[in-house]
Design an enzyme around this catalytic site. Structure first.
Site, mmCIF file in Angstrom:
data_model
loop_
_atom_site.group_PDB
_atom_site.id
_atom_site.type_symbol
_atom_site.label_atom_id
_atom_site.label_comp_id
_atom_site.label_asym_id
_atom_site.label_seq_id
_atom_site.Cartn_x
_atom_site.Cartn_y
_atom_site.Cartn_z
ATOM 1 N N ARG A 125 -8.678 -0.697 28.057
ATOM 2 C CA ARG A 125 -7.417 -0.051 27.676
ATOM 3 C C ARG A 125 -7.387 1.408 28.123
ATOM 4 N N ASN A 144 -19.338 -13.764 13.837
ATOM 5 C CA ASN A 144 -20.646 -13.995 13.199
ATOM 6 C C ASN A 144 -20.478 -14.146 11.690
ATOM 7 N N CYS A 145 -19.620 -13.304 11.155
ATOM 8 C CA CYS A 145 -19.484 -13.221 9.707
ATOM 9 C C CYS A 145 -18.871 -14.490 9.122
ATOM 10 N N TYR A 183 -25.499 4.044 26.523
ATOM 11 C CA TYR A 183 -25.011 4.065 25.143
ATOM 12 C C TYR A 183 -25.633 2.902 24.386
ATOM 13 N N ALA A 184 -25.723 3.032 23.102
ATOM 14 C CA ALA A 184 -26.142 1.886 22.286
ATOM 15 C C ALA A 184 -25.221 1.815 21.079
ATOM 16 N N GLY A 238 -23.855 -0.796 17.576
ATOM 17 C CA GLY A 238 -24.057 -1.983 16.744
ATOM 18 C C GLY A 238 -25.403 -2.029 16.061
ATOM 19 N N ASP A 239 -25.820 -3.243 15.746
ATOM 20 C CA ASP A 239 -27.030 -3.448 14.945
ATOM 21 C C ASP A 239 -28.273 -2.850 15.574
ATOM 22 N N LYS A 292 -4.923 4.094 -15.971
ATOM 23 C CA LYS A 292 -6.198 4.742 -15.646
ATOM 24 C C LYS A 292 -7.024 3.701 -14.923
HETATM 25 C C1 LIG Z 1 -4.271 3.755 -24.827
HETATM 26 C C2 LIG Z 1 -3.856 5.203 -25.035
HETATM 27 C C3 LIG Z 1 -3.616 5.421 -26.484
HETATM 28 C C4 LIG Z 1 -4.908 6.163 -24.529
HETATM 29 O O1 LIG Z 1 -6.141 5.954 -25.073
HETATM 30 P P1 LIG Z 1 -7.473 6.489 -24.380
HETATM 31 O O2 LIG Z 1 -8.514 6.227 -25.355
HETATM 32 O O3 LIG Z 1 -7.356 7.860 -23.852
HETATM 33 O O4 LIG Z 1 -7.549 5.602 -23.050
HETATM 34 P P2 LIG Z 1 -8.439 4.361 -22.683
HETATM 35 O O5 LIG Z 1 -8.393 3.308 -23.697
HETATM 36 O O6 LIG Z 1 -8.065 4.026 -21.294
HETATM 37 O O7 LIG Z 1 -9.920 4.955 -22.674
HETATM 38 C C5 LIG Z 1 -10.255 6.005 -21.847
HETATM 39 C C6 LIG Z 1 -11.423 6.744 -22.448
HETATM 40 O O8 LIG Z 1 -12.536 5.881 -22.580
HETATM 41 C C7 LIG Z 1 -13.573 6.278 -21.706
HETATM 42 N N1 LIG Z 1 -14.116 5.039 -21.181
HETATM 43 C C8 LIG Z 1 -13.420 3.953 -20.767
HETATM 44 N N2 LIG Z 1 -14.268 2.973 -20.432
HETATM 45 C C9 LIG Z 1 -15.507 3.448 -20.639
HETATM 46 C C10 LIG Z 1 -16.807 2.892 -20.492
HETATM 47 N N3 LIG Z 1 -16.988 1.630 -20.077
HETATM 48 N N4 LIG Z 1 -17.862 3.661 -20.809
HETATM 49 C C11 LIG Z 1 -17.697 4.927 -21.241
HETATM 50 N N5 LIG Z 1 -16.485 5.501 -21.400
HETATM 51 C C12 LIG Z 1 -15.416 4.753 -21.114
HETATM 52 C C13 LIG Z 1 -12.945 7.192 -20.723
HETATM 53 O O9 LIG Z 1 -13.851 8.113 -20.206
HETATM 54 C C14 LIG Z 1 -11.873 7.843 -21.539
HETATM 55 O O10 LIG Z 1 -12.420 8.823 -22.371
HETATM 56 P P3 LIG Z 1 -12.184 10.402 -22.089
HETATM 57 O O11 LIG Z 1 -10.714 10.584 -21.876
HETATM 58 O O12 LIG Z 1 -12.706 11.082 -23.280
HETATM 59 O O13 LIG Z 1 -12.984 10.672 -20.862
HETATM 60 C C15 LIG Z 1 -2.644 5.546 -24.171
HETATM 61 O O14 LIG Z 1 -3.016 5.507 -22.825
HETATM 62 C C16 LIG Z 1 -1.503 4.639 -24.375
HETATM 63 O O15 LIG Z 1 -0.805 4.727 -25.337
HETATM 64 N N6 LIG Z 1 -1.277 3.725 -23.425
HETATM 65 C C17 LIG Z 1 -0.225 2.769 -23.508
HETATM 66 C C18 LIG Z 1 1.088 3.309 -22.907
HETATM 67 C C19 LIG Z 1 1.022 3.550 -21.460
HETATM 68 O O16 LIG Z 1 0.035 4.029 -20.932
HETATM 69 N N7 LIG Z 1 2.142 3.240 -20.768
HETATM 70 C C20 LIG Z 1 2.267 3.436 -19.366
HETATM 71 C C21 LIG Z 1 1.526 2.412 -18.659
HETATM 72 S S1 LIG Z 1 2.007 0.750 -19.168
HETATM 73 C C1 LIG Z 2 -11.986 -8.842 19.263
HETATM 74 C C2 LIG Z 2 -12.876 -7.938 20.082
HETATM 75 C C3 LIG Z 2 -13.051 -8.486 21.446
HETATM 76 C C4 LIG Z 2 -12.324 -6.515 20.165
HETATM 77 O O1 LIG Z 2 -11.044 -6.495 20.662
HETATM 78 P P1 LIG Z 2 -10.079 -5.258 20.418
HETATM 79 O O2 LIG Z 2 -8.906 -5.519 21.263
HETATM 80 O O3 LIG Z 2 -10.717 -3.952 20.563
HETATM 81 O O4 LIG Z 2 -9.798 -5.327 18.867
HETATM 82 P P2 LIG Z 2 -8.551 -5.845 18.041
HETATM 83 O O5 LIG Z 2 -8.127 -7.181 18.458
HETATM 84 O O6 LIG Z 2 -8.892 -5.630 16.621
HETATM 85 O O7 LIG Z 2 -7.373 -4.821 18.463
HETATM 86 C C5 LIG Z 2 -7.558 -3.477 18.233
HETATM 87 C C6 LIG Z 2 -6.688 -2.710 19.195
HETATM 88 O O8 LIG Z 2 -5.338 -3.064 19.025
HETATM 89 C C7 LIG Z 2 -4.602 -1.966 18.534
HETATM 90 N N1 LIG Z 2 -3.692 -2.524 17.559
HETATM 91 C C8 LIG Z 2 -3.955 -3.478 16.638
HETATM 92 N N2 LIG Z 2 -2.851 -3.797 15.981
HETATM 93 C C9 LIG Z 2 -1.870 -3.054 16.494
HETATM 94 C C10 LIG Z 2 -0.461 -2.955 16.228
HETATM 95 N N3 LIG Z 2 0.127 -3.723 15.306
HETATM 96 N N4 LIG Z 2 0.250 -2.070 16.938
HETATM 97 C C11 LIG Z 2 -0.331 -1.296 17.879
HETATM 98 N N5 LIG Z 2 -1.643 -1.351 18.172
HETATM 99 C C12 LIG Z 2 -2.399 -2.238 17.478
HETATM 100 C C13 LIG Z 2 -5.598 -1.006 18.022
HETATM 101 O O9 LIG Z 2 -5.149 0.320 18.069
HETATM 102 C C14 LIG Z 2 -6.769 -1.241 18.931
HETATM 103 O O10 LIG Z 2 -6.544 -0.626 20.175
HETATM 104 P P3 LIG Z 2 -7.371 0.689 20.606
HETATM 105 O O11 LIG Z 2 -8.830 0.405 20.347
HETATM 106 O O12 LIG Z 2 -7.040 0.899 22.013
HETATM 107 O O13 LIG Z 2 -6.854 1.768 19.707
HETATM 108 C C15 LIG Z 2 -14.218 -7.702 19.379
HETATM 109 O O14 LIG Z 2 -13.977 -6.984 18.181
HETATM 110 C C16 LIG Z 2 -14.913 -8.958 19.021
HETATM 111 O O15 LIG Z 2 -15.497 -9.600 19.863
HETATM 112 N N6 LIG Z 2 -14.872 -9.340 17.738
HETATM 113 C C17 LIG Z 2 -15.482 -10.553 17.284
HETATM 114 C C18 LIG Z 2 -16.933 -10.320 16.866
HETATM 115 C C19 LIG Z 2 -17.104 -9.461 15.692
HETATM 116 O O16 LIG Z 2 -16.408 -8.470 15.545
HETATM 117 N N7 LIG Z 2 -18.069 -9.806 14.846
HETATM 118 C C20 LIG Z 2 -18.381 -9.068 13.678
HETATM 119 C C21 LIG Z 2 -17.388 -9.286 12.675
HETATM 120 S S1 LIG Z 2 -17.159 -11.041 12.326
#
Ligand SMILES: CC(C)(COP(=O)(O)OP(=O)(O)OC[C@H]1O[C@@H](n2cnc3c(N)ncnc32)[C@H](O)[C@@H]1OP(=O)(O)O)[C@@H](O)C(=O)NCCC(=O)NCCS
Ligand SMILES: CC(C)(COP(=O)(O)OP(=O)(O)OC[C@H]1O[C@@H](n2cnc3c(N)ncnc32)[C@H](O)[C@@H]1OP(=O)(O)O)[C@@H](O)C(=O)NCCC(=O)NCCS
Ligand SMILES: Cc1cc2nc3c(=O)[nH]c(=O)nc-3n(C[C@H](O)[C@H](O)[C@H](O)COP(=O)(O)OP(=O)(O)OC[C@H]3O[C@@H](n4cnc5c(N)ncnc54)[C@H](O)[C@@H]3O)c2cc1C
Ligand SMILES: Cc1cc2nc3c(=O)[nH]c(=O)nc-3n(C[C@H](O)[C@H](O)[C@H](O)COP(=O)(O)OP(=O)(O)OC[C@H]3O[C@@H](n4cnc5c(N)ncnc54)[C@H](O)[C@@H]3O)c2cc1C
Lengths: 547, 547
Positions: free
Chosen positions: A25, A45-46, A281-282, A284-285, A438
């Site tokens: 290209r 490969n993947c 150049y080299a 990949g893996d 959050k």
């Molecule tokens: C729920 C509500 C009362 C807030 O309560 P809150 O306790 O601050 O919020 P969360 O329940 O998310 O908990 C967050 C807190 O727990 C902590 N926490 C969460 N998971 C944790 C974990 N696994 N380990 C340790 N800490 C954790 C966070 O650090 C945070 O504490 P901090 O603020 O002191 O750092 C308020 O968000 C609410 O009314 N929500 C409903 C309405 C709403 O959000 N509407 C819009 C979206 S639908």
């Molecule tokens: C496929 C292969 C030959 C590479 O071909 P490639 O043309 O460079 O890669 P892609 O098909 O992803 O296309 C990428 C190119 O298209 C362009 N492109 C992709 N989508 C686009 C879009 N919608 N509009 C404009 N450009 C686009 C990208 O910019 C890129 O071009 P550039 O490198 O010149 O910027 C190589 O990646 C390969 O052999 N892959 C299979 C093996 C492999 O990857 N194994 C490990 C993972 S399973």
């Protein structure tokens, strides 16, 4: 470089094909030659494990491009079944062997891109040379495993890394009896143990036998069965053995050519993917790039880095130092294991300890989307940061849904050098089917800041000393049904009125189901003069002793 | 402030309850009083539409906390059915009216937090005062709509914003005939029109009647039916009308108290959520905060900002200027509409134009995860950046899956002030069920850089001038089955050999299905001396003329 340079690429899959495609290209007149030892190029490969398990039913879907399509669309000279055998840097020439007829040849280059990948590690164990002991790297391996699996009832997977677990899952899908053996004491040793633990449970509850902290000492073939003897003396017998204990870079050619290698045998490259020879150049893996977090070196054998490194090499060949640098790899990775996903980005505790970083960490449990919306499920998210400046150093997560999203947000935060303070306020998309007001990322950052700011003290395990008072702040009914050994039950809403029951002269540790209520309790206790801490992540993360 | 300060909070839901909860965690001895005009506190406003549509079956799930639970867990004095009627800043006192008996009272405060939210806009149209014309803000509104909907066959939704479309979807779920009227020429006027277009199609294909670019002139009640006459003269009749044309801040109390308001009537606050009176804070829908992208002001009536602003106010009350600042709002938002999700973060084109920013933009189509893995679906992602320095300014996306993830990544990138160069290399989690080796975010950034670097020229619409040659580079069969009016078909793989068919003296525009092949074609043409550009996003984004 002349106007019609020859770009020679060794390896025709992720890194190599990406380099070839981008090179074309950028330049219509270059000669672009891609050598591939195998019969296929550009395959997914993947996706290999998923065709074995039938989830990707159509084998052809795994061919992202074919030699023909690369010729047609990109005018790339693709030579399959052609192995590069030596690099002559002085002559700028590569020796090749055509595998179809054994003939040899040399090909001159102006710029050479090495994208030979990595090969599965096969340890020199007794009995390992056996056609029932296989590795998975390409379509041929896949076909072989698929055919072999069809004829056996049981499969033994050695190594519980990403590929090993994908294979275990897929083999279970097609009804095999599957055992997994892992040398470490946990599955997925790439992530911290408490985050990997739910995956072990998921494997077991799906009927997979898991043998941890045990290695294979040797294999013995009897008829159609292979018996693996483990270091512990235990032995396991299966019809097929899949070795998935890691990969090693295919850097032999580079080494023989005198290119600089890193400590673990990867080719060293600069941010333009240039090796110690600027015309080579080299990508990949096979290569070792920067670790942008610790400023060290990183070798990350994953598809994303390979693809983007390939593109970078092509950019540098045609754009010179104006090209966009490859910023290094974070190691963002993910795996699905039955109904769970697990992944990580950046560094884990072991790595940070090894690097001597003074880090903090916290793990929270939260719903992946609004708890009141159908389908809410628990997500466990661990966040690690630098105590020096609050910078995010890594994260890992496990859960049924939404794991990839949180890791991707944190990977992006790492690139932006964001701190735990910044993550408190990243404004993520929220409507009930998608998130929460959050987000778990915000909550993890809140919890991290609360620790950093001394608002709470935490422990990561149950206290084992006699002196500490363990208080279970879960609702009374839960505490009664599933009591925690050694804990006194004081439900959160009673703490303020029952402070008199707690001994102020002894340390207090609070625990709940998820780590949130115990944090609330700890705040109350601390403000009332208690030396209190809470168990991070609660019982979800640290199962009560005796469980 | 004394040791046992009184924190008085007006409004008991998202912002107010969050402030109360955090305040209690920071301080056990403060008196925390929360006034709420309605009977409920802490309810999930965002879930209201989903209970009407039955998707959240259990009404109780919408009560995140209750007055009782806030008292028990957080020792908050909750006074429901209590309306604040005036603020006396000199006396630091708030007048209240108890709605149960009409009695009045005053409550003194040390710190006052205003979290009264915003109320649905009800325009002064003829006939609008009718019990069949309703708005949705709280549980009582919800109950009313649910009951009313049960008795009618058809519902008219006025306004195609987020809430309007959630309502339309949910009402359709319970079998109503639904029409939506929108004044703008597109649904979801918050996002750029081409990103919203698939949502209009989704609504229509789910049997919802959509009337765009038309407003309501007035209503007439006949029996149980309401007829809305539109500006165009068209009229629509339904059993129930839902008004969802936006909200306005409930800033009357603040205004009367002389607090500084912004241009659109929101309460102005600093990064600690302090109003012009340092003892009074404002949080949530009622306030106007910073726009961190443009350095202007932003009023974003969404749950995430409200929750985190509430927390910030509490932090500042107890931690002073060491508290973590609220960094402003990006306006990250998302909505599910049947099988699609649409969302955005940061700014859209209209906003950037209004601000006089010289921005670039590109839209790509890509699969949300590996194309070879079952369930791959198209995701359309638009990225906007500052031409001056490449900084990401905004994004929007639409698709069946993975929209939230990409927006969250880009929202985080905006916080990190990342550029399109940085986004080329953000390393996102990739395994076949979750992503691709080149994530859509990477691809959008590649495409952006290609435009910025002049590697490609682009157009955003089909050329209308006679001079321009339109070339359809899709595969020949596709071009034949669904020809593009005015286009010559030259499939991508034939371009190199058919250059002679194209007139070098006239401009060329290439087009394909998704915008990728036409980019490839443009690269070939440009390097061969053509003045070529490609249609961004292809036919997926810009339907061919006459379609
Ligand atoms: C729920 C509500 C009362 C807030 O309560 P809150 O306790 O601050 O919020 P969360 O329940 O998310 O908990 C967050 C807190 O727990 C902590 N926490 C969460 N998971 C944790 C974990 N696994 N380990 C340790 N800490 C954790 C966070 O650090 C945070 O504490 P901090 O603020 O002191 O750092 C308020 O968000 C609410 O009314 N929500 C409903 C309405 C709403 O959000 N509407 C819009 C979206 S639908
Ligand atoms: C496929 C292969 C030959 C590479 O071909 P490639 O043309 O460079 O890669 P892609 O098909 O992803 O296309 C990428 C190119 O298209 C362009 N492109 C992709 N989508 C686009 C879009 N919608 N509009 C404009 N450009 C686009 C990208 O910019 C890129 O071009 P550039 O490198 O010149 O910027 C190589 O990646 C390969 O052999 N892959 C299979 C093996 C492999 O990857 N194994 C490990 C993972 S399973
Ligand atoms: C089963 C499996 C599952 C995976 N799953 C994931 C995943 O989910 N996510 C992820 O990110 N990554 C995954 N990976 C890793 C990913 O596929 C690799 O990181 C990526 O393919 C590396 O690209 P590469 O170009 O370096 O090497 P490869 O893609 O392996 O390509 C190297 C090619 O070079 C050829 N070659 C080597 N030496 C020579 C020579 N001397 N001459 C000619 N040709 C040569 C090889 O035959 C090979 O085809 C998986 C890998 C496997 C095997
Ligand atoms: C139907 C619907 C769907 C929504 N969906 C989403 C979504 O998907 N995602 C999202 O991010 N946001 C969504 N929102 C917006 C979100 O709910 C609000 O942004 C958020 O609730 C604002 O919080 P707040 O605290 O400012 O106001 P509110 O949560 O509205 O709370 C304000 C409270 O103050 C009370 N009050 C007002 N004046 C007084 C007074 N003088 N005295 C006493 N009490 C008073 C009111 O009765 C009200 O209960 C939705 C809103 C609605 C209505």
């Amino acid at each position: 470089m002349n106007n019609n340079p020859t770009i020679l690429i060794i390896g025709g899959v992720a890194g190599g094909a990406s380099a070839a495609a981008r090179a074309r290209r950028l330049n219509e007149s270059a000669r672009i030659i891609m050598l591939e030892r195998g019969p296929d190029v550009s395959f997914a490969n993947c996706g290999l494990p998923y065709h074995i398990g039938g989830e990707i039913a159509d084998r052809e879907r795994l061919a992202v491009q074919t030699p023909e399509s690369l010729r047609e669309l990109l005018a790339i000279e693709v030579e399959t079944l052609t192995e590069a055998t030596a690099i002559d840097r002085a002559k700028k020439e590569v020796s090749v062997r055509r595998l179809a007829d054994g003939s040899t040849d040399t090909i001159a280059y102006d710029k050479l891109i090495l994208a030979p990948g990595a090969s599965p590690i096969v340890p020199p164990l007794e009995g390992i040379q056996d056609d029932k002991i296989v590795t998975l790297r390409n379509l041929q391996d896949m076909d072989r495993i698929k055919a072999a699996a069809a004829e056996v009832d049981s499969v033994l997977v050695i190594g519980a890394g990403f590929i090993g677990l994908e294979m275990a899952e897929q083999l279970k899908h097609i009804g095999k009896q599957v055992s997994v053996v892992e040398l470490q004491e946990q599955v997925l040793p790439q992530v911290d143990p408490e985050i990997a633990a739910p995956i072990a449970a998921e494997l077991r509850s799906n009927g997979i036998e898991l043998v941890l902290q045990d290695g294979v000492a040797g294999f013995k073939r009897e008829g159609n069965q292979i018996t693996a003897t483990l270091n512990s003396g235990q032995s396991l017998t299966a019809g097929l053995v899949i070795l998935s204990i890691g990969v090693k870079p295919e850097s032999g050619l580079a080494k023989d050519a005198g290119l600089e290698l890193g400590a673990r045998g990867h080719i060293s490259v600069n941010p333009f993917q240039q090796t110690s020879d600027p015309d080579i150049y080299a990508v990949g893996d096979v290569c070792e790039t920067a670790d942008p977090i610790l400023g060290e070196r990183a070798a990350i054998p994953l598809g994303g880095p390979a693809n983007r490194q390939g593109r970078t090499a092509a950019d540098h060949i045609f754009q010179g130092d104006k090209a966009l640098e490859y910023p290094g790899s974070l190691g963002t990775a993910i795996v699905r294991v039955f109904d769970l996903a697990l992944g990580s980005t950046g560094h884990n505790e072991r790595r940070l300890q090894a690097a001597g970083v003074d880090y903090g960490h916290v793990t929270i449990n939260a719903h992946q989307h609004a708890g009141y919306f159908p389908g809410a499920q628990n997500l466990t998210l661990k966040l690690l940061w630098d105590k020096k400046d609050g910078r995010v150093l890594g994260a890992s997560a496990v859960g049924a849904d939404g794991v990839d999203k949180r890791l991707d947000v944190i990977a992006t935060a790492i690139v932006g050098k964001l701190t735990i303070d910044d993550l408190c306020h990243v404004e993520l998309s929220y409507a009930p089917p998608f998130g929460s007001a959050k987000d778990p990322v915000n909550l993890a950052a809140f919890a991290a800041c609360n620790i950093r700011d001394g608002l709470t003290d935490v422990v990561y395990e149950f206290p084992t000393d006699e002196d500490t008072q363990l208080i279970d702040v879960r609702p009374a009914d839960l505490a009664q049904i599933r009591p925690i050994p050694g804990a006194v039950s004081i439900p959160l809403e009673q703490i303020r009125s029952r402070l008199g029951e707690i001994d102020k002269s002894r340390p207090v540790v609070t625990v709940c189901a998820l780590g949130k209520m115990s944090y609330f309790a700890t705040r109350i206790l601390k403000q009332n003069g208690f030396n209190a801490a809470s168990v991070v992540g609660g019982l979800a993360l640290v199962p009560a002793p005796g469980k």
